[in-house]
Motif scaffolding. Structure first.
Motif, short mmCIF file in Angstrom:
data_model
loop_
_atom_site.label_atom_id
_atom_site.label_comp_id
_atom_site.label_asym_id
_atom_site.label_seq_id
_atom_site.Cartn_x
_atom_site.Cartn_y
_atom_site.Cartn_z
N HIS A 8 7.38 -0.59 -7.12
CA HIS A 8 5.97 -0.31 -7.35
C HIS A 8 5.81 0.14 -8.80
O HIS A 8 6.61 0.93 -9.30
CB HIS A 8 5.48 0.78 -6.40
N ASN A 9 4.81 -0.40 -9.46
CA ASN A 9 4.59 -0.07 -10.88
C ASN A 9 5.84 -0.34 -11.72
O ASN A 9 6.18 0.41 -12.64
CB ASN A 9 4.14 1.37 -11.06
N GLU A 54 5.69 8.40 -4.11
CA GLU A 54 4.83 7.32 -3.63
C GLU A 54 5.39 6.87 -2.28
O GLU A 54 6.45 6.26 -2.21
CB GLU A 54 4.84 6.16 -4.63
N GLN A 92 0.82 -1.20 0.00
CA GLN A 92 0.00 0.00 0.00
C GLN A 92 0.87 1.26 0.00
O GLN A 92 1.80 1.39 0.79
CB GLN A 92 -0.91 0.01 1.23
N TYR A 93 0.52 2.18 -0.90
CA TYR A 93 1.22 3.46 -1.00
C TYR A 93 0.21 4.59 -1.09
O TYR A 93 -0.94 4.37 -1.49
CB TYR A 93 2.09 3.50 -2.27
N PHE A 94 0.64 5.78 -0.71
CA PHE A 94 -0.16 6.97 -0.99
C PHE A 94 0.72 7.94 -1.76
O PHE A 94 1.91 8.08 -1.49
CB PHE A 94 -0.73 7.61 0.29
N SER A 95 0.12 8.55 -2.77
CA SER A 95 0.87 9.39 -3.70
C SER A 95 0.64 10.87 -3.44
O SER A 95 -0.46 11.29 -3.05
CB SER A 95 0.49 9.07 -5.15
N ILE A 134 10.77 3.17 -6.05
CA ILE A 134 9.95 4.34 -5.74
C ILE A 134 10.80 5.42 -5.07
O ILE A 134 11.82 5.15 -4.45
CB ILE A 134 8.77 3.96 -4.84
N ASP A 156 6.53 13.13 -8.67
CA ASP A 156 5.55 12.27 -8.02
C ASP A 156 6.23 11.43 -6.96
O ASP A 156 7.23 10.76 -7.22
CB ASP A 156 4.88 11.35 -9.05
N LYS A 191 2.52 15.00 -4.71
CA LYS A 191 3.52 15.71 -5.51
C LYS A 191 4.39 16.58 -4.62
O LYS A 191 3.91 17.13 -3.64
CB LYS A 191 2.84 16.56 -6.59
#
Length: 310
Positions: free
Chosen positions: A148-149, A59, A41-44, A153, A57, A46
């Motif tokens: 992540h992705n 994360e 779980q991450y929160f993004s 990160i 960005d 800027k």
């Protein structure tokens, strides 16, 4: 060399072949480890880039994942690494990075573009599997916990050290080439500083390093490329090397601290305690950063900030 550092094959993660052992090394229950790795779980958000209007960005991991990543960072940071690697290394700072080049006169500053997004999962996996000799399932879990992705990160403590280990071969190629040109260099995450006591062919250096980076999926940011000659002050990771080869805090940093203190000193600007304390911490952090270069700078101001409460 720091006494508490060791070779890669002495790491607790080296030749880790079972999930149970990995959980024990990471100091977490195996079921919780697997649950987090399967659904990290991450929160993004800027964040403005330093000295720029551009944003990057970020994360950030949730608390449990952040704790695991911090443990991975702690394990990896103790592995002995080359002298040119500065960021995240115990006993090193932005001051150390500038000090490394202090008595040279000609500088080439390079910046890698979109560094973290271009640090791909496959390179992280290959580090754990091929160099750490972890089993395939353990290597996959470690990737799930740190990527992540499909990439490393920017909001993880583990990422800073993993960028080096995942791309160790790339950095080694750069190091071998620069040594062959009698150049010294350091890297601070995506920031490369190269220097020499005499002029050198910057175009040849840029071309060769660019080719090495591209081979690994990275590239330079042309607008950040700077060749600095002997009669000019040099800015290295926020520290000025002046014409006398003294290390100084840049004027921009001095002015930022003064402005922050002026605002801090006016309590009427603050709605509540949290806002005031946030600025207080920021200001003390800025002063500490400046004092790495000039230990006695803003000493009286620091005392006033530490003594003042909301």
């Amino acid at each position: 060399m720091l006494n508490n550092q060791y070779e890669l094959n002495q790491s607790l993660l080296y030749q880790c072949h079972s999930k149970k052992k990995l959980a024990r090394i990471l100091q977490i229950d195996i079921k919780e480890m697997l649950s987090i790795s399967e659904n990290p779980q991450y929160f993004s958000f800027k964040k403005k880039k330093k000295n720029s209007m551009d944003e990057r960005d970020i994360e950030a991991p949730e608390a449990s994942l952040k704790k695991i990543q911090r443990r991975i960072f702690t394990l990896l940071k103790r592995i002995r690494k080359p002298a040119y690697l500065m960021a995240g290394e115990k006993g090193k700072s932005t001051y150390s990075n500038a000090e490394f080049h202090q008595y040279n006169s000609f500088f080439l500053k390079l910046d890698m573009a979109n560094f973290y997004p271009n640090c791909k999962r496959e390179y992280v996996y290959n580090f754990f599997f091929l160099k750490m000799h972890c089993s395939k399932d353990v290597s996959k879990i470690l990737c799930d916990l740190t990527c992540h992705n499909g990439a490393l990160i920017q909001g993880s403590s583990a990422s800073m050290v993993l960028t080096y280990f995942a791309y160790e071969d790339m950095f080694s190629e750069i190091d071998s080439f620069l040594k062959s040109q009698d150049l010294i260099w350091t890297t601070w995450v995506d920031d490369i500083t190269i220097s020499k006591s005499e002029p050198f062919n910057k175009d040849n250096i840029i071309l060769k390093i660019s080719r090495i980076l591209v081979a690994y999926g990275h590239h330079l940011k042309p607008k950040k490329t700077r060749y600095i000659k002997s009669n000019s002050p040099k800015l290295v990771t926020g520290v000025i090397i002046n014409k006398k080869n003294d290390l100084k805090v840049r004027n921009q940093t001095r002015n930022e601290i003064i402005k922050m203190f002026q605002r801090f000193n006016n309590r009427d600007d603050f709605v509540d305690t949290d806002e005031f304390e946030h600025l207080r911490k920021q200001l003390l952090g800025k002063i500490s950063f400046a004092q790495q270069t000039e230990p006695h700078l803003f000493s009286e101001l620091r005392k006033k900030v530490k003594a003042k409460s909301y």
